[in-house]
Write an enzyme that holds these catalytic residues in place. Structure first.
Site, short mmCIF file in Angstrom:
data_model
loop_
_atom_site.label_atom_id
_atom_site.label_comp_id
_atom_site.label_asym_id
_atom_site.label_seq_id
_atom_site.Cartn_x
_atom_site.Cartn_y
_atom_site.Cartn_z
N THR B 153 0.86 -1.20 0.00
CA THR B 153 0.00 0.00 0.00
C THR B 153 0.89 1.25 0.00
O THR B 153 1.38 1.64 -1.04
CB THR B 153 -0.99 0.01 1.19
OG1 THR B 153 -0.27 -0.16 2.39
CG2 THR B 153 -2.02 -1.10 1.04
N LYS B 179 4.28 -6.86 4.03
CA LYS B 179 3.99 -5.49 3.59
C LYS B 179 3.63 -4.66 4.82
O LYS B 179 3.21 -5.19 5.85
CB LYS B 179 2.85 -5.46 2.58
CG LYS B 179 1.49 -5.91 3.05
CD LYS B 179 0.59 -4.90 3.69
CE LYS B 179 0.56 -3.56 3.05
NZ LYS B 179 -0.39 -2.67 3.83
N THR B 190 1.46 -8.85 12.08
CA THR B 190 1.86 -7.66 11.33
C THR B 190 0.75 -7.26 10.38
O THR B 190 -0.33 -7.81 10.41
CB THR B 190 3.13 -7.93 10.50
OG1 THR B 190 3.51 -6.70 9.89
CG2 THR B 190 2.86 -8.96 9.40
N GLU B 276 6.85 4.85 7.32
CA GLU B 276 6.39 6.08 6.66
C GLU B 276 7.23 7.28 7.09
O GLU B 276 7.24 7.67 8.25
CB GLU B 276 4.90 6.31 6.96
CG GLU B 276 4.03 5.35 6.15
CD GLU B 276 2.56 5.46 6.47
OE1 GLU B 276 1.78 4.88 5.71
OE2 GLU B 276 2.21 6.09 7.47
N ASN B 400 0.67 10.73 5.46
CA ASN B 400 -0.63 10.41 6.06
C ASN B 400 -1.67 11.50 5.88
O ASN B 400 -2.86 11.25 6.06
CB ASN B 400 -0.45 10.04 7.53
CG ASN B 400 0.13 8.66 7.64
OD1 ASN B 400 -0.50 7.71 7.22
ND2 ASN B 400 1.35 8.57 8.16
#
Lengths: 405, 405
Positions: B153, B179, B190, B276, B400
């Site tokens: 993603t 992922k 996870t 991120e 985000n």
């Protein structure tokens, strides 16, 4: 950092309280950073302190002393938290308290130190001692605004609330000051808060009033989920109004309690409005839940979710993140299809899925407001809890990446 | 978002596992986003799923089905989490599972759905059904890399680890894919992880191996303290090597377990390295503490502190925030002066205060590294725990705040 002053129209002095603030240089910039409060004999004082397991020596000393006698002097500095400073930090605090004790012929146990600022650096005792005589010389009843500026750190404005209420033909005053904008998830207290009233209140009752007021105000706000090493919330009753809480009628008692709660809630909201990098003031109401404690846990889980906070910063109605954050608290949820989620009165989520008439354009438009309300209705009980928080913006990173440098 | 491919040198197929991936358009961009894994009969499969109280219907179905029989097909999509979608989301998942079941003459209970992506939007069942025949037609042993790309993603690269070990003159393979880069604080799992081996392992033993490996890998990482609605960790043993775990010598068993743990830890670390907005890969070791559980709680409290994370992003050795974060876990600390804090081997904090020979310039220089180690020595016991995390940067906010728009 420039300190904007956001004064209320009028700040009422509290009979029995004198204050004094000075620029000692503990902060680099030319600003007030050291202050003393003198409390007249016969007053009651109550305090609530941080639940962080590693406490500043200031907190330890103040907490211990408060259990022994009512204090006469509070000495407060910004720029240095005197935390993580071990035995030496403890001795440092004792040393300047001893000096203040000698200068004023006061029992050292009647002196409470408070510190806020960088953690882990030794506090400059000489600097404090050097300015104590001047601080004592300048004590006066009118200096609340100077005091509210002296205790700030990353705050962008001072935070002061002052209210009067007429009871039995007399005016009772409540004036309070707070500071804080980051490391804010007070746990039984806020960063630093000092509230005083001239109503006469017994120590036991004062403690009860402080607990109640703190629980619905400072313990219901969060900026970043961080509880500091130095949080302290102090409530002082000087009794100089010659009116005693115990002797008030039931209605007058309730009016006073309501006013006190309002002062605490307004001070707490000022912290959130000044939250580090905040672009939004967010109210999270959890309603119709089985208990207030569970309501607070759910609201805090949403309030502390970085993904919810960044979505609100982006004005993106990404409500799935709210749902995920609800699921992330440690409260068991038997049937999440009972939960309803609203932005204010815009129903988003119901019966376990997106509401059939949900209008994303309306939600997007709503999120452009500075003040946002998220309503989470559990439909499993009759309790409700409200938490106030901020979004998470680039400026939060900027402020906290730059704080020491 | 461009997907960089970070392949290992060689990816070994696992005998008994076939994969197939396709671009269905569930993601806006031209990329793989839908996949099937076919597991040969006679295999064992074990799974661990999210502890978020609000689970995706995919998780509920997969968890239930795993309790009934060993699965034959896993069907995985990215771009939509099918979470917060209520009864309809549940029926959606059942509908495409039923289609796959009909097309392959497989019991529907032998089909496990997995989804990752935006929460709260209905999944496009028609799109999935449309591509199922092509997916079935393309199944082959070699497609691990395509599969590792199809499940991403916000990840910026795929995450795959493949290892071989020689036991009894035979090569045993372990190949795994994961992922995730945000909403990462897996709680017993996870985001999505699929690991397969051709060693024959009983269902009970497989469950035990999966628990152990997950606990020291995916449960020891955090990006933002968020546990998703869809986390799943799957371990498959096909047995096609004709070697049985039960019949191995003690040493060979240990070698295999070690290899399996390494695969899980390396996959977990890949998630953190791709966290991120991450600019730092941070290892937090809590040592000489009374229990592993307490060690993990302390390490997680430091790892999830926004103030610690922003300081590390700024390469500022503001260790006072580490100390405050240690105090913020719910572990009682009787005597914090026993704690020592290090950046790698640079001692910072000892005997309750800054270390006498601490050199801040050295610490600043150290923090310029991309890989950082924080060692927290409690000196109260013999246990230790390691958690891996990221810093908190402007890009975390950017990613985000932009995710849906």
């Amino acid at each position: 950092m420039v300190k904007k002053t956001a004064n209320p129209d009028i700040v009422y002095p509290v009979n029995g309280i004198k204050l004094s603030s000075i620029h000692s240089g503990m902060y680099n910039s030319q600003r007030l950073d050291l202050a003393i409060i003198e409390i007249e004999a016969g007053s009651s004082v109550s305090g609530i302190f941080t639940k962080n397991n590693i406490k500043s020596p200031s907190v330890i000393i103040s907490k211990n002393n408060l259990n022994k006698m009512n204090p006469k002097y509070l000495i407060i500095n910004s720029g240095n938290a005197n935390a993580g400073t071990g035995k030496k930090g403890y001795e440092d605090a004792l040393q300047y308290c001893q000096y203040l004790s000698d200068e004023t012929s006061t029992d050292i146990k009647a002196i409470l130190p408070f510190s806020t600022g960088v953690i882990g650096e030794r506090i400059n005792v000489e600097k404090i001692i050097k300015f104590i005589p001047a601080l004592i010389g300048n004590l006066n009843q009118a200096s609340w605004i100077d005091f509210s500026n002296a205790i700030l750190t990353t705050d962008t404005c001072n935070k002061i609330i002052s209210k009067k209420i007429k009871i039995n033909e007399k005016y009772i005053t409540i004036t309070g000051v707070t500071k804080g904008s980051g490391m804010i998830k007070p746990n039984m207290a806020t960063m630093l808060s000092f509230v005083a009233t001239d109503l006469e209140i017994s120590n036991n009752k004062l403690k009860e009033l402080l607990n109640t007021a703190t629980n619905i105000s400072y313990n219901m706000i969060t900026v970043d989920g961080e509880t500091s090493t130095n949080d302290s919330s102090i409530l002082i009753s000087t009794g100089k109004s010659k009116l005693s809480f115990e002797k008030l009628s039931k209605i007058d008692k309730e009016s006073f309690e309501k006013l006190l709660k309002d002062v605490f809630i307004e001070l707490a909201k000022k912290i959130i409005k000044d939250g580090e990098g905040a672009t939004k003031f967010i109210t999270i109401n959890v309603k119709k839940i089985d208990s207030k404690i569970n309501g607070k846990k759910i609201a805090m889980s949403v309030a502390n979710s970085p993904l919810v906070k960044t979505a609100l910063f982006a004005e993106d109605p990404n409500w799935g993140r709210i749902l995920s954050a609800i699921g992330n608290s440690d409260i068991d949820i038997n049937d999440y299809t009972k939960i309803e989620i609203y932005f204010d009165d815009i129903l988003i989520f119901k019966d376990g899925e997106i509401y059939v008439n949900y209008n994303e354009e309306m939600a997007k438009k709503y999120l452009k407001n500075k003040n946002l309300i998220i309503n989470i209705v559990f439909n499993t009980g009759n309790s409700s809890s409200t938490v106030w928080t901020t979004d998470l913006s680039y400026d939060y990173i900027k402020i906290n990446a730059d704080y020491r440098t």
